[in-house]
Design an enzyme around this catalytic site. Structure first.
Site, PDB file in Angstrom:
ATOM      1  N   GLY A  73      -2.031  -1.104  -7.289  1.00 47.87           N
ATOM      2  CA  GLY A  73      -1.863  -2.545  -7.160  1.00 47.87           C
ATOM      3  C   GLY A  73      -2.911  -3.240  -6.295  1.00 47.87           C
ATOM      4  CD  GLN A  75      -3.521  -6.168   0.191  1.00 46.73           C
ATOM      5  OE1 GLN A  75      -3.977  -5.019   0.913  1.00 46.73           O
ATOM      6  NE2 GLN A  75      -4.500  -7.278   0.010  1.00 46.73           N
ATOM      7  CB  SER A  76      -4.057   0.266  -4.374  1.00 45.12           C
ATOM      8  OG  SER A  76      -4.441   1.545  -4.320  1.00 45.12           O
ATOM      9  CG  ASN A  77      -2.277   1.673   1.425  1.00 43.29           C
ATOM     10  OD1 ASN A  77      -2.698   1.276   2.174  1.00 43.29           O
ATOM     11  ND2 ASN A  77      -0.837   2.087   1.350  1.00 43.29           N
ATOM     12  CB  ALA A  79      -7.668   1.160  -4.868  1.00 41.43           C
TER      13      ALA A  79
END
Ligand code: PLP
Length: 323
Positions: A73, A75-77, A79
């Site tokens: 997403g 705000q992917s942690n 990524a």
């Protein structure tokens, strides 16, 4: 049977992470709740993805890749942490993120810039579209002599899950050192790899200990987690039952994935004020509040020591308000 140590692994995090009893919370809820601080693993703001990336990026390096792709997403942690770890390894990192949720330069997007990861937003609800785009870009890059490694959403494939089986081995060693007899290990479940690793790790290193996933997305994790654990067990030639006992999923989704839930906020504030620990509104806050509801409902009656894996996620606090 193969050992986890036979697999290539990089050292990216600072391990072992602390394990200790939440004294004030345990007293209040009448149950010994221990915390495994994977939010303090030493990369960016910490988080569970680093254990997975130690195995995934070792595999990438072994295959001679110089470029890494992943997704999630906005705000992917996962990524963000992939970008952080790839930078340290001198690898180019492309993050193809869903153009959904908080796409502004806030939270993890700030960190993605600092780590030099290249972000592309893709306007789709389907990860299949994103994987197709990744491979298209990879083919283009190959023409320039680059070799790409593709990490799925959340780092949740069998190899990533093995990172968490290794995390349970670390926990088992710590528990043994302090004479702690664990009854139950728990974590948030967002794409399934962490919980699959807990399940497999419990079978390998803490026999008889139950694994509980606290779902913060509405995917069918009973199947996803069992399947991933099965596949990871296969990589180690470890015999794991197809429908493992001692594993359950409980959901605390609220209005949906990545939508902060007002009911969780008092528990997030309580954890901060009583124990000094930050939880996030997308993963750990929902999982934690779900866990405490189970404690109150007597789910753990007859059990003494519960371990909650803190999986990180603090950057979300700077991208969205609590519910
Ligand atoms: C990704 C993530 C999880 C969920 O882990 P999965 O392995 O994807 O199920 C939990 N907490 C945080 C903070 C995360 O970033």
């Amino acid at each position: 049977m193969k050992s986890i140590d036979d697999l290539p692994r990089l050292h990216l995090g600072v391990y072992p992470t602390p394990l200790y009893k939440l004294e004030a919370i345990s007293e209040k809820y009448g149950k010994n709740i221990w915390i495994k601080r994977d939010d303090l693993c030493g990369v960016a703001l910490g988080g569970n993805k680093v254990r997975k990336l130690e195995f995934l990026l070792a595999d990438a390096k072994q295959q001679g890749c110089d470029t890494v792709f992943t997704t999630g997403g906005a705000q992917s942690n996962h990524a963000m942490l992939t970008g952080a770890c790839a930078a340290r390894l001198g690898m180019k990192c492309y993050l193809l993120l869903k153009k959904r949720g908080v796409t502004e330069h806030l939270g993890n997007q700030v960190l993605n810039s600092i780590y030099g990861a290249e972000v592309r937003f893709i306007d789709t609800d389907s990860y299949d579209d994103i994987y197709a785009e990744m491979h298209r870009m990879g083919v283009e890059l190959a023409k320039e002599g680059h070799k790409s490694y593709y990490i799925p959403c959340g780092g949740s494939n069998a190899l990533g899950a093995i990172g968490y089986a290794a995390g349970v081995r670390e926990l088992a060693q710590q528990a043994e050192e302090i004479g702690l007899k664990i009854d139950h290990i728990t974590s948030a479940t967002g794409s399934g790899g962490t919980t699959a690793g807990l399940l497999l790790g419990a079978k390998m290193f803490l026999p008889g200990v139950k694994a509980l996933g606290l779902g913060v997305d509405d995917d069918p994790f009973d199947e996803i987690v069992s399947e991933l654990a099965q596949e990871a067990a296969g990589m180690l030639d470890f015999p794991l039952a197809r429908t493992p006992d001692d594993f359950r999923m409980v959901y605390n989704l609220g209005a949906g994935y990545a939508i902060p839930n007002a009911e969780d906020t008092p528990y997030i504030e309580e954890m901060a004020r009583m124990e000094g620990i930050l939880l996030d509104p997308v993963y750990t806050g929902k999982a934690w509040s779900g866990l405490l509801k189970l404690v109150k409902d007597g789910y753990f009656d007859g059990e003494k020591n519960i371990v909650f894996f803190h999986t990180g996620g603090a950057a979300a606090l700077f991208a969205m308000d609590l519910g």
